[in-house]
Design an enzyme around this catalytic site. Structure first.
Site, short mmCIF file in Angstrom:
data_model
loop_
_atom_site.label_atom_id
_atom_site.label_comp_id
_atom_site.label_asym_id
_atom_site.label_seq_id
_atom_site.Cartn_x
_atom_site.Cartn_y
_atom_site.Cartn_z
N THR A 275 -8.67 12.99 3.50
CA THR A 275 -8.61 11.97 2.45
C THR A 275 -8.99 12.50 1.05
O THR A 275 -8.99 11.72 0.09
CB THR A 275 -9.55 10.79 2.78
OG1 THR A 275 -10.86 11.31 3.01
CG2 THR A 275 -9.08 10.02 3.98
N TYR B 159 -1.48 14.87 -0.91
CA TYR B 159 -2.04 13.86 0.01
C TYR B 159 -0.98 12.81 0.35
O TYR B 159 -0.72 12.51 1.53
CB TYR B 159 -3.27 13.22 -0.64
CG TYR B 159 -3.79 11.99 0.06
CD1 TYR B 159 -4.47 12.08 1.27
CD2 TYR B 159 -3.59 10.71 -0.50
CE1 TYR B 159 -4.95 10.94 1.91
CE2 TYR B 159 -4.07 9.58 0.14
CZ TYR B 159 -4.74 9.69 1.34
OH TYR B 159 -5.20 8.57 1.97
N TRP C 221 -7.33 2.01 -2.32
CA TRP C 221 -8.63 1.99 -3.01
C TRP C 221 -9.76 1.51 -2.07
O TRP C 221 -10.49 0.57 -2.38
CB TRP C 221 -8.59 1.09 -4.23
CG TRP C 221 -7.63 1.47 -5.31
CD1 TRP C 221 -6.51 2.23 -5.21
CD2 TRP C 221 -7.71 1.08 -6.70
NE1 TRP C 221 -5.89 2.34 -6.43
CE2 TRP C 221 -6.59 1.65 -7.36
CE3 TRP C 221 -8.58 0.30 -7.44
CZ2 TRP C 221 -6.35 1.46 -8.72
CZ3 TRP C 221 -8.35 0.11 -8.79
CH2 TRP C 221 -7.25 0.68 -9.42
N1 LIG Z 1 -10.35 6.11 0.91
C1 LIG Z 1 -9.34 5.51 0.29
O1 LIG Z 1 -9.43 5.14 -0.90
C2 LIG Z 1 -8.05 5.25 1.02
C3 LIG Z 1 -6.98 4.63 0.33
C4 LIG Z 1 -5.80 4.38 1.02
C5 LIG Z 1 -5.67 4.73 2.34
N2 LIG Z 1 -6.70 5.35 2.98
C6 LIG Z 1 -6.53 5.71 4.39
O2 LIG Z 1 -7.41 4.93 5.15
C7 LIG Z 1 -7.85 5.67 6.30
C8 LIG Z 1 -9.36 5.64 6.38
O3 LIG Z 1 -9.88 6.20 5.17
P1 LIG Z 1 -11.46 6.36 4.95
O4 LIG Z 1 -11.72 6.07 3.50
O5 LIG Z 1 -12.21 5.64 6.00
O6 LIG Z 1 -11.59 7.94 5.13
P2 LIG Z 1 -12.92 8.81 5.20
O7 LIG Z 1 -14.11 8.01 4.91
O8 LIG Z 1 -12.64 10.03 4.38
O9 LIG Z 1 -12.94 9.20 6.73
C9 LIG Z 1 -11.96 10.02 7.28
C10 LIG Z 1 -12.49 10.55 8.58
O10 LIG Z 1 -11.52 11.48 9.09
C11 LIG Z 1 -12.24 12.51 9.71
N3 LIG Z 1 -11.52 13.76 9.79
C12 LIG Z 1 -11.16 14.58 8.80
N4 LIG Z 1 -10.62 15.70 9.30
C13 LIG Z 1 -10.64 15.56 10.65
C14 LIG Z 1 -10.24 16.40 11.73
N5 LIG Z 1 -9.74 17.60 11.53
N6 LIG Z 1 -10.40 15.93 12.98
C15 LIG Z 1 -10.94 14.72 13.22
N7 LIG Z 1 -11.37 13.90 12.25
C16 LIG Z 1 -11.22 14.32 10.97
C17 LIG Z 1 -13.47 12.72 8.85
O11 LIG Z 1 -14.45 13.34 9.64
P3 LIG Z 1 -15.82 13.91 9.00
O12 LIG Z 1 -16.67 12.70 8.77
O13 LIG Z 1 -16.33 14.80 10.08
O14 LIG Z 1 -15.43 14.61 7.75
C18 LIG Z 1 -13.82 11.30 8.43
O15 LIG Z 1 -14.78 10.73 9.27
C19 LIG Z 1 -7.24 7.04 6.17
O16 LIG Z 1 -6.07 7.10 6.91
C20 LIG Z 1 -6.88 7.15 4.70
O17 LIG Z 1 -5.80 8.03 4.48
C21 LIG Z 1 -7.88 5.60 2.34
#
Ligand SMILES: NC(=O)c1ccc[n+]([C@@H]2O[C@H](COP(=O)([O-])OP(=O)(O)OC[C@H]3O[C@@H](n4cnc5c(N)ncnc54)[C@H](OP(=O)(O)O)[C@@H]3O)[C@@H](O)[C@H]2O)c1
Length: 299
Positions: free
Chosen positions: A70, A133, A159
């Site tokens: 992310t 991304y 967001w």
């Molecule tokens: N954040 C935003 O603003 C946003 C916006 C739009 C869409 N999204 C989507 O919403 C979803 C959830 O986002 P979020 O904000 O909850 O993301 P986040 O807080 O960054 O969490 C992502 C998780 O993925 C895990 N991860 C990363 N690499 C990995 C790997 N190689 N194997 C297994 N796990 C792995 C990370 O593990 P670690 O904790 O060990 O690093 C982390 O716990 C994602 O699909 C993202 O693309 C997010």
């Protein structure tokens, strides 16, 4: 029912755990033990063999994929790793879900759009990501749809913030307390999403017949809070609620260059998900207030 949730340490993964622990009556005779939350220690999405090995030994009815690469700016330098996690691992999960006859819920992003539209984006609108991304997330969506034309669901959100980890709200609170003034981009517009709201939506979807019945075609849905704001307005509201006397100066994207380009307008239309799952969507201000109350209790 065995339900797997990946990304257990991320914002959405933790929000789902909190909600599922509080409310585990999903369907009939559901027990808390039906949920399995995994992080990269148990299931490393950067490794094809780790994924195969994990699913050789574990079978599920539903897989909820919250894990992703992310870090939008870092992805520009780590394109291959981002592609493995956001695209190839998603394809592999879809192949496995098919084999296990599991439903798959996958989370995607507003960054699949270029942000040049002057209207809110519909699910069927042309995607055209402008950074690594966004390109890897779009490739993940497409691979999933190809491999799994039935029994999966993609939720594009935007967001995302929460009481967990680093996000815009926690960063603004930290900077606002340290500084007298800040510059925040005012020409990127979108809709924030409180991760607890998205977790609640996922819970409702799992309960819904439309999702539980086998043989439903795979669909993409848009989901965020109601309302459209800039990052500048978002920052101002955070400081207002917290009564932080930090001046927020508007700057343009051009004045604030970042390694990855950001789309200007990623407001998404949510009529489809509202209609299909009969849900209500909160306004961004009320969700922000809820999150900030929880953050205050944690202090
Ligand atoms: N954040 C935003 O603003 C946003 C916006 C739009 C869409 N999204 C989507 O919403 C979803 C959830 O986002 P979020 O904000 O909850 O993301 P986040 O807080 O960054 O969490 C992502 C998780 O993925 C895990 N991860 C990363 N690499 C990995 C790997 N190689 N194997 C297994 N796990 C792995 C990370 O593990 P670690 O904790 O060990 O690093 C982390 O716990 C994602 O699909 C993202 O693309 C997010």
């Amino acid at each position: 029912m065995r339900i797997l949730v990946t990304g257990k340490n991320g914002q959405l993964g933790r929000s789902i755990q909190k909600l599922f622990n509080a409310d585990t009556k999903i369907g009939n005779n559901q027990s808390p033990n039906d949920f399995i939350f995994v992080g990269r220690e148990e299931l490393d999405l950067s490794s094809e063999s780790s994924i195969s090995l994990y699913f050789d030994n574990n079978k599920f009815d539903i897989i909820i994929n919250c894990a992703a690469f992310t870090e939008v700016d870092r992805a520009e330098q780590k394109a291959e790793l981002a592609d493995q996690i956001n695209h190839l691992a998603v394809k592999q999960l879809a192949i496995i879900a098919n084999k296990q006859r599991a439903r798959l819920i996958h989370i995607s992003t507003d960054y699949v759009f270029d942000g040049e539209s002057d209207k809110p984006y519909l699910e069927k609108d042309t995607s055209n990501p402008i950074n690594v991304y966004g390109r890897t997330k779009l490739a993940g969506e497409k691979a999933l749809q190809t491999v799994m034309p039935m029994n999966a669901l993609v939720i594009r959100t935007s967001w995302l913030y929460s009481e967990y980890g680093n996000n815009f709200v926690s960063t603004m609170l930290r900077l606002g307390r340290e500084r007298d003034e800040l510059s925040v981009v005012s020409d990127q517009v979108g809709s924030p999403t409180y991760a607890a709201d998205l977790a609640g939506l996922i819970l409702e979807i799992i309960r819904h017949n439309k999702f539980r019945d086998e043989g439903q075609s795979t669909q993409i849905y848009h989901y965020s809070s109601e309302g459209e704001i800039s990052w500048h307005r978002f920052a101002k509201e955070i400081f207002k609620i917290e009564k932080i006397a930090c001046e927020v100066n508007p700057v343009t994207t051009q004045q604030y260059p970042t390694p990855a380009k950001r789309p200007k307008n990623t407001i998404m239309k949510k009529d489809k998900i509202v209609k299909v799952f009969n849900i209500k969507i909160s306004n961004w201000k009320s969700s922000l207030n809820t999150c900030m109350k929880i953050l205050k209790q944690k202090q």
